[in-house]
Enzyme design. Sequence first.
Site, mmCIF file in Angstrom:
data_model
loop_
_atom_site.group_PDB
_atom_site.id
_atom_site.type_symbol
_atom_site.label_atom_id
_atom_site.label_comp_id
_atom_site.label_asym_id
_atom_site.label_seq_id
_atom_site.Cartn_x
_atom_site.Cartn_y
_atom_site.Cartn_z
ATOM 1 C CB CYS A 39 -0.960 -0.006 1.180
ATOM 2 S SG CYS A 39 -0.164 -0.336 2.735
ATOM 3 C CB SER A 83 9.725 1.271 5.477
ATOM 4 O OG SER A 83 10.232 0.112 4.913
ATOM 5 C CD GLN A 124 3.536 -5.771 7.751
ATOM 6 O OE1 GLN A 124 3.061 -5.184 6.784
ATOM 7 N NE2 GLN A 124 2.958 -5.789 8.928
ATOM 8 C CD GLN A 148 4.536 -5.940 1.990
ATOM 9 O OE1 GLN A 148 5.465 -5.167 2.181
ATOM 10 N NE2 GLN A 148 3.324 -5.722 2.481
ATOM 11 N N GLY A 156 -14.244 -1.172 25.749
ATOM 12 C CA GLY A 156 -14.476 -0.515 24.464
ATOM 13 C C GLY A 156 -13.878 -1.339 23.346
ATOM 14 N N GLY A 211 -12.927 -0.203 20.254
ATOM 15 C CA GLY A 211 -12.371 0.659 19.198
ATOM 16 C C GLY A 211 -11.193 0.002 18.508
ATOM 17 N N GLY A 255 -7.812 -0.171 20.574
ATOM 18 C CA GLY A 255 -8.027 -1.113 21.670
ATOM 19 C C GLY A 255 -8.018 -2.537 21.157
#
Lengths: 430, 313
Positions: A49, A113, A120, A124, A193, A195, A198
């Site tokens: 990406c 990077s 990673q 790739q 929570g 989120g 979290g």
Amino acid sequence: MNLLAVGINHRTAPLDVREKLWMSNDEIRKAVAALKGNPFSECFIVSTCNRTELYGTYDDKGNAGAPPDTNSLKDFLINLKARGDAVTREHLYTMSATGAVNHLFKVASGIDSMVIGDIQILGQIKDGFNIAYEEKATGNFLHRLLQSTYHVGKRTRTETTITEGAVSVSYAAVELAHRIFSDLSKKSALLIGAGETGELTAKHLVGRGIGNLFVANRTRSKAEELVAALGGKIVEFDALQQMLGQVDIVVSSITTQKFVLTRGDIQRAMKERSHKPLFIIDISVPRNVDPEVNKIENVFLHDMDGISSIIDQNMQKRKSEIPRVNEIILEELTEFYNWFNSLQVNPTIHDLRTHFEQVRHEEVEKHINRFSQEDRELVELVTKRIVNKLLHLPTTNLKNGSEESEEEKHKKLSIVRSLFGLHKERSKKE
Amino acid sequence: MVVAIPRSIRVVASLLFTLIIPQGLRKFNNCIEFNFGNLMKTVIDLITIALPVLYFSTVWAYAKAFFKDSIVAKRTKTPLLLGTLVIHMAYLLMRTILFNHPPITTMFEIMSIVSFSIAAAYAVIEFRTKAKNTGYFILILAFLFQTFSSLFIEDLFEVKPILRSNLLGFHVSSALLGLAAITISAVYAFLYLMLYHHIKSSSFGVIYTKLPNLEMLERMSILSIVIGFILFTIAIAVGLIWLPRAFENFSYFDPKLVGTAFIWAMYGVGLGAKKTIGWRGRKIMILSIIAFAVSFFSLTIVNVYFSGFHKFY
């Protein structure tokens, strides 16, 4: 060296442009198949990406020895995926020969990077290369180049600390937990929570083998989703105070106006848990946990401020490792160049002659005392002649290989080198 | 100077001489013994000077490894420690043989043993646990003890006959090992408090990244206390059996005995409180440091300023 690289990364383009060029494995496969043969003899594509890069080598014979047109390569990448005019040629960069090799090594080491030391990327690169290999778009040169690239990646990981130290909120939180507790498998964590941050933190805790995970969320369905994905148990949101006595780590990331955990709550809980250490991470803004809680003995409360100072520090440490990584890259570049040069005709002939001359010289030296003074000169002369005659044909044959393809030439040269052990001699000399 | 060598070694040596070495050479027996003693004395003197230097280099390497991440130091620190320990061990043995009594008769001989026990105990910890990074903090104490010892140690050939007892050796060695154990416990407690404070106040420096985690520090500190407590208990038990028989002026109210009993009780109560009330973390670590300070006070001050039967130097 006929290597060319075209690519896009976080330095040349914003995310919304970069992601337009991102290719799935199938798309890479198609692109590689299209580029193979013309203009490239070998090529592969890396796509994440944050970057998409195309590497290729071209033959001297096709196109009258001129490199492929970089603009048409850029257009090829742009037109392959991006419709519209979001991506322009200015977003892409090109590099050739040493520059391209150097860049690939930098990418593999993680210093190019967006998050320095990202581990990673090496995987790739491997994926991209494997696709090209399956498409039969790789040859001797790329194989050796990739071998060196993996070596760079591996060495940066083992010889430097550039990949060490958490640089994301969730990792930093887990790292902090490790400074307090020695064995997370004997500890329990409570996530308040559901989120994103979290959830990531909980994921890392599970990854490090946390003993028990409890999830409390105001919307029960979201908690259920999380538990289904990560394992653990659901706790009613209203009953979370009772859990404090049983858990050792609390991760709180809920959007609320008043404190979810107050000093009184924690004081009560500490009595219940007979003052065993309690680690609370408050990763929400505004904060969920009363900062006063940190004053209680054996309670460690950290909010986003603390966590980001860890991240900043680790980032700084990673940056300070860059010179060491560059040293590794330089060493590997030299090594790769030695290999590359060895595949050129003239160095090989030179090495071959040196090798024969060395053997001749040693043997003559050993036996020269058996000859009379006046014969010695003659011995030198005769042996030199023999060697020259023996080498004459192989030398001309090596030199006359111009109509062979690059690939065949490389093969021939490496056979000669391995037959006479010339690789070893080159490295011995260094 | 003919030096007395323990009988057992003499017996073995003379056996060797009769069996292996021909008659004619036997005359050299005394001669060899004489030179041997002289040589040993020289070696002991050399090691006395060398040991502080060796400990200093070891501490230096551990500090370099901890604070500067030096790769060379990381590789050399443990071999350096082991080498120092071997030489120190040889030193203590040689002293025992040459002076014909274990090196427990003066405060400075004892300091050398304390130094050795601390370093040896740390070596065991380093090999058995993951706490490889704490050497600097512990070995610096070994270095200090050995430096004092080397500066003031004397060569005593004549000691009070009472100090040659076997029970005494047992009594003193368990007490000294106990002392080493509580010293290490106090160091780990100190490191615990440092790390505790650093985590609480969100300062994430070298202390934060390099020390073992809090739980481990607490566990090691408490384990050391337990070991120390057991050793003290043994030392006191042996002392109570042996002292009344050995000393005419024995008294249960000797300052040293009272001090020791107090320390022993303090550790006992602390361990009991941990078990029953469930004291944990910071509290018990502070207690460990206080208890160590009191013990150290008892060892030095009481020895120097108070008189009693339990005083030999």
